[in-house]
Structures are given as structure tokens and as C-alpha cells.
Scaffold this motif. Sequence first.
Motif, PDB file in Angstrom:
ATOM      1  N   UNK A  85     -66.215  31.106  61.994  1.00  0.00           N
ATOM      2  CA  UNK A  85     -66.248  32.260  62.892  1.00  0.00           C
ATOM      3  C   UNK A  85     -67.660  32.369  63.448  1.00  0.00           C
ATOM      4  N   UNK A  86     -67.761  32.716  64.721  1.00  0.00           N
ATOM      5  CA  UNK A  86     -69.066  32.857  65.352  1.00  0.00           C
ATOM      6  C   UNK A  86     -69.151  34.211  66.045  1.00  0.00           C
ATOM      7  N   UNK A  87     -70.207  34.959  65.713  1.00  0.00           N
ATOM      8  CA  UNK A  87     -70.484  36.219  66.389  1.00  0.00           C
ATOM      9  C   UNK A  87     -71.545  35.930  67.436  1.00  0.00           C
ATOM     10  N   UNK A  88     -71.224  36.187  68.692  1.00  0.00           N
ATOM     11  CA  UNK A  88     -72.170  35.958  69.793  1.00  0.00           C
ATOM     12  C   UNK A  88     -72.655  37.293  70.339  1.00  0.00           C
ATOM     13  N   UNK A  89     -73.965  37.419  70.447  1.00  0.00           N
ATOM     14  CA  UNK A  89     -74.605  38.615  70.994  1.00  0.00           C
ATOM     15  C   UNK A  89     -75.307  38.221  72.285  1.00  0.00           C
ATOM     16  N   UNK A  90     -75.006  38.944  73.344  1.00  0.00           N
ATOM     17  CA  UNK A  90     -75.610  38.672  74.650  1.00  0.00           C
ATOM     18  C   UNK A  90     -76.519  39.827  75.044  1.00  0.00           C
ATOM     19  N   UNK A  91     -77.536  39.540  75.802  1.00  0.00           N
ATOM     20  CA  UNK A  91     -78.467  40.548  76.315  1.00  0.00           C
ATOM     21  C   UNK A  91     -79.035  41.411  75.183  1.00  0.00           C
ATOM     22  N   UNK A  92     -79.693  40.755  74.249  1.00  0.00           N
ATOM     23  CA  UNK A  92     -80.253  41.436  73.072  1.00  0.00           C
ATOM     24  C   UNK A  92     -81.215  42.545  73.459  1.00  0.00           C
ATOM     25  N   UNK A  93     -81.175  43.618  72.662  1.00  0.00           N
ATOM     26  CA  UNK A  93     -82.080  44.752  72.836  1.00  0.00           C
ATOM     27  C   UNK A  93     -82.876  44.922  71.543  1.00  0.00           C
ATOM     28  N   UNK A  94     -83.920  45.734  71.598  1.00  0.00           N
ATOM     29  CA  UNK A  94     -84.743  45.971  70.423  1.00  0.00           C
ATOM     30  C   UNK A  94     -83.963  46.538  69.255  1.00  0.00           C
ATOM     31  N   UNK A  95     -82.981  47.402  69.530  1.00  0.00           N
ATOM     32  CA  UNK A  95     -82.216  48.014  68.437  1.00  0.00           C
ATOM     33  C   UNK A  95     -81.168  47.072  67.839  1.00  0.00           C
ATOM     34  N   UNK A  96     -81.080  45.849  68.334  1.00  0.00           N
ATOM     35  CA  UNK A  96     -80.190  44.850  67.729  1.00  0.00           C
ATOM     36  C   UNK A  96     -80.838  44.193  66.515  1.00  0.00           C
ATOM     37  N   UNK A  97     -82.133  44.392  66.329  1.00  0.00           N
ATOM     38  CA  UNK A  97     -82.833  43.786  65.193  1.00  0.00           C
ATOM     39  C   UNK A  97     -82.211  44.284  63.891  1.00  0.00           C
ATOM     40  N   UNK A  98     -82.086  43.387  62.921  1.00  0.00           N
ATOM     41  CA  UNK A  98     -81.538  43.780  61.622  1.00  0.00           C
ATOM     42  C   UNK A  98     -80.932  42.604  60.892  1.00  0.00           C
ATOM     43  N   UNK A  99     -80.263  42.902  59.794  1.00  0.00           N
ATOM     44  CA  UNK A  99     -79.594  41.884  58.986  1.00  0.00           C
ATOM     45  C   UNK A  99     -78.103  41.934  59.271  1.00  0.00           C
ATOM     46  N   UNK A 100     -77.566  40.794  59.642  1.00  0.00           N
ATOM     47  CA  UNK A 100     -76.153  40.681  59.969  1.00  0.00           C
ATOM     48  C   UNK A 100     -75.453  39.924  58.847  1.00  0.00           C
ATOM     49  N   UNK A 101     -74.300  40.434  58.434  1.00  0.00           N
ATOM     50  CA  UNK A 101     -73.571  39.850  57.317  1.00  0.00           C
ATOM     51  C   UNK A 101     -72.126  39.604  57.712  1.00  0.00           C
TER      52      UNK A 101
END
Length: 108
Positions: A85-101
Motif C-alpha cells: 500500500x502506498x500513501x501519496x501526499x501532494x503539495x506538502x504544507x508545514x503542518x504535514x510534518x509528523x510521524x506517519x504509521x
Amino acid sequence: TPTLFPAVGALRVSQDPGEVRVTVGGGVALGCRVLVAEPWDLLRLEWVKDVGRGVLCAVRLRPTTPALLVPCTPRLRLAWHPPRATLSLHQARGDDAGRYLCRVTLEI
């Protein structure tokens, strides 16, 4: 080397990359490989950010589920190409920073 599973129905989940830096406005793809030791009927796959803050994206899968693409939000997509499975994030913003699980559960 062969992989040994400790118990019937055991899951083995691995994520990649371990850590990644993304510039604002950029994109990133986070991978999750799911191996199940025994036959299964229903699996729930969730991506969460900063555990405890809620689920970003979730899908229920069956062994017969073909490859699929789930739009979770306008900037997040979940792709399933068994066993990955792949999670794709586009147009990253500062509040996207963090730990993804990637959290996987065998459902009964």
C-alpha cells in the motif's frame, strides 16, 4: 532468507522510507508492505499521523481485492498493489510534518 511467523494469523508490516524530508509544495510516497502468514478474509489498512490524532485514510481489503486507488482527501491518495500500500501526499504544507504509521488489522 525465509520469513518465519510467530503465530497463526500473524501479520508482518514494514514501512519505507524510514524517514524522509519533503519541501513545502512537494510530494512524497510512503510505502507499507503487508505479509499475512495464513489465509485471511478481511484486512483493515489505515494510515495515521502522530498516533492518537486520528486516521488519515483507511480501506478494507479482501484477498481478491484488485489493485485500487482511494482518494482520501484532495492531497492524499492510498494505492493498493498487493502486498503493498502506498500513501501519496501532494503539495506538502508545514503542518504535514509528523510521524506517519501504517496500521494493519485482521478483521473477523
